[in-house]
Design an enzyme around this catalytic site. Structure first.
Site, PDB file in Angstrom:
ATOM      1  N   HIS A   1     -13.926  26.846  -6.046  1.00  0.00           N
ATOM      2  CA  HIS A   1     -12.568  27.033  -6.585  1.00  0.00           C
ATOM      3  C   HIS A   1     -12.312  28.494  -6.964  1.00  0.00           C
ATOM      4  O   HIS A   1     -11.185  28.962  -6.890  1.00  0.00           O
ATOM      5  CB  HIS A   1     -12.403  26.128  -7.803  1.00  0.00           C
ATOM      6  CG  HIS A   1     -11.082  26.200  -8.496  1.00  0.00           C
ATOM      7  ND1 HIS A   1      -9.878  26.300  -7.834  1.00  0.00           N
ATOM      8  CD2 HIS A   1     -10.770  26.181  -9.829  1.00  0.00           C
ATOM      9  CE1 HIS A   1      -8.890  26.332  -8.719  1.00  0.00           C
ATOM     10  NE2 HIS A   1      -9.404  26.278  -9.923  1.00  0.00           N
TER      11      HIS A   1
ATOM     12  N   HIS B   1      -6.058  19.780  -8.171  1.00  0.00           N
ATOM     13  CA  HIS B   1      -6.269  20.079  -9.589  1.00  0.00           C
ATOM     14  C   HIS B   1      -5.163  19.452 -10.436  1.00  0.00           C
ATOM     15  O   HIS B   1      -4.540  20.113 -11.266  1.00  0.00           O
ATOM     16  CB  HIS B   1      -6.367  21.598  -9.793  1.00  0.00           C
ATOM     17  CG  HIS B   1      -7.516  22.198  -9.044  1.00  0.00           C
ATOM     18  ND1 HIS B   1      -8.693  22.588  -9.665  1.00  0.00           N
ATOM     19  CD2 HIS B   1      -7.695  22.415  -7.716  1.00  0.00           C
ATOM     20  CE1 HIS B   1      -9.540  23.032  -8.735  1.00  0.00           C
ATOM     21  NE2 HIS B   1      -8.953  22.938  -7.552  1.00  0.00           N
TER      22      HIS B   1
ATOM     23  N   TRP C   1       0.833  -1.197   0.000  1.00  0.00           N
ATOM     24  CA  TRP C   1       0.000   0.000   0.000  1.00  0.00           C
ATOM     25  C   TRP C   1       0.862   1.239   0.000  1.00  0.00           C
ATOM     26  O   TRP C   1       2.067   1.194   0.272  1.00  0.00           O
ATOM     27  CB  TRP C   1      -1.036  -0.013   1.130  1.00  0.00           C
ATOM     28  CG  TRP C   1      -0.534  -0.112   2.557  1.00  0.00           C
ATOM     29  CD1 TRP C   1       0.703  -0.502   2.976  1.00  0.00           C
ATOM     30  CD2 TRP C   1      -1.278   0.186   3.732  1.00  0.00           C
ATOM     31  NE1 TRP C   1       0.768  -0.486   4.337  1.00  0.00           N
ATOM     32  CE2 TRP C   1      -0.431  -0.061   4.837  1.00  0.00           C
ATOM     33  CE3 TRP C   1      -2.569   0.624   3.978  1.00  0.00           C
ATOM     34  CZ2 TRP C   1      -0.839   0.131   6.159  1.00  0.00           C
ATOM     35  CZ3 TRP C   1      -2.972   0.815   5.293  1.00  0.00           C
ATOM     36  CH2 TRP C   1      -2.121   0.561   6.372  1.00  0.00           C
ATOM     37  N   ASN C   2       0.216   2.378  -0.334  1.00  0.00           N
ATOM     38  CA  ASN C   2       0.931   3.644  -0.467  1.00  0.00           C
ATOM     39  C   ASN C   2       0.159   4.764   0.214  1.00  0.00           C
ATOM     40  O   ASN C   2      -1.075   4.687   0.320  1.00  0.00           O
ATOM     41  CB  ASN C   2       1.056   4.045  -1.945  1.00  0.00           C
ATOM     42  CG  ASN C   2       1.755   3.009  -2.781  1.00  0.00           C
ATOM     43  OD1 ASN C   2       2.950   2.819  -2.667  1.00  0.00           O
ATOM     44  ND2 ASN C   2       1.000   2.322  -3.637  1.00  0.00           N
TER      45      ASN C   2
END
Ligand code: MN
Length: 255
Positions: A79, A69, A61-62
């Protein structure tokens, strides 16, 4: 048969196809570059936690870091300074699924990377295909995704700024204030044209679309696999509380 049973049968039979409009998200994904006096967005980056090793013998896993964006992403109204306070987590789910109209500008962009779509172009499209869809999306097929392998080519900048296609300010105003669509999808790094910092208003797609409570989708691809009308788009940004945008998986159902 119920509508959903017919839909599921169509998927199983292959009479309805699923087209992935999303660009791969990696550390190679090109990103927007603002003038150096401004804050900058980050590239996407994986940070490995373990990979079947002493840090975690049975699992890989990471963690990841990214700008909101970065890559194929969703722009929420908050935004922009002109926009409402609707963040990406607050977008009603009904507005994440809707019909898509696709306008083809590939040849004109090939001749002119600064090509700007005008209201008359959309009017001409409507005379062939009918009105833009209520509650749907306008997708601008520019062919620009072909440049996405290189940051330099994708931004296509020189001393005058970036040369990438988009909408004229008048067209952005019409789409925001008069058209029935709720969003604009493009193949470029942002919804606005490369020259949009010089437009009035500056960045009209952001300023006017978000000002009208509408949305943006960027860095799309595979728009050549969609018909001008009839596709149904699903945009699923991460539900980032307070987020101004999010990387998004964009799918289209096509008969
Ligand atoms: Mn954006």
């Amino acid at each position: 048969m119920s509508d959903l049973a017919a839909f599921a049968a169509g998927l199983a039979a292959g009479s309805i196809r699923v087209v992935d409009l999303t660009s791969p998200l990696s550390s190679e994904t090109p990103i927007l570059q603002l003038p150096e006096e401004f804050g900058q967005t980050e590239r996407f980056q994986l940070h490995e936690i373990s990979r079947y090793d002493d840090r975690g013998p049975a699992w890989y896993w990471n963690n990841f870091t990214t700008g909101e964006h970065t890559g194929t992403h969703f722009d929420a109204p908050v935004h922009w300074v002109t926009g409402t306070d609707e963040d990406v987590a607050s977008v009603p789910p009904e507005r994440l699924v809707g019909p898509a109209a696709v306008i083809d500008c590939v040849d004109r962009v090939a001749d002119d990377p600064d090509f700007l779509l005008e209201v008359d172009d959309i009017r001409a499209w409507e005379s062939d295909h009918g009105a833009l869809p209520e509650g749907g999306w306008l997708l601008v097929r520019s062919g620009w995704h072909a440049h996405a392998g290189s940051q330099e080519e994708f931004l296509n900048a020189d001393e005058d700024g970036s040369h990438t296609p988009g909408l004229s300010p008048e067209c952005a105003r019409w789409l925001a204030e008069e058209s029935p669509v709720i969003g604009l999808g493009v193949e470029t790094v942002g919804t606005d044209a490369g020259a949009a910092p010089t437009f009035d208003p500056m960045f009209p797609c952001h300023s006017l679309m978000h000002g009208a409570g509408k949305y943006g989708l960027t860095q799309l691809r595979n728009l050549d696999q969609l018909p001008p009308v009839g596709a149904v788009l699903v945009a699923s940004p991460l539900k980032i509380v307070g987020g101004s945008g999010s990387p998004v998986r964009v799918l289209a159902f096509v008969e």
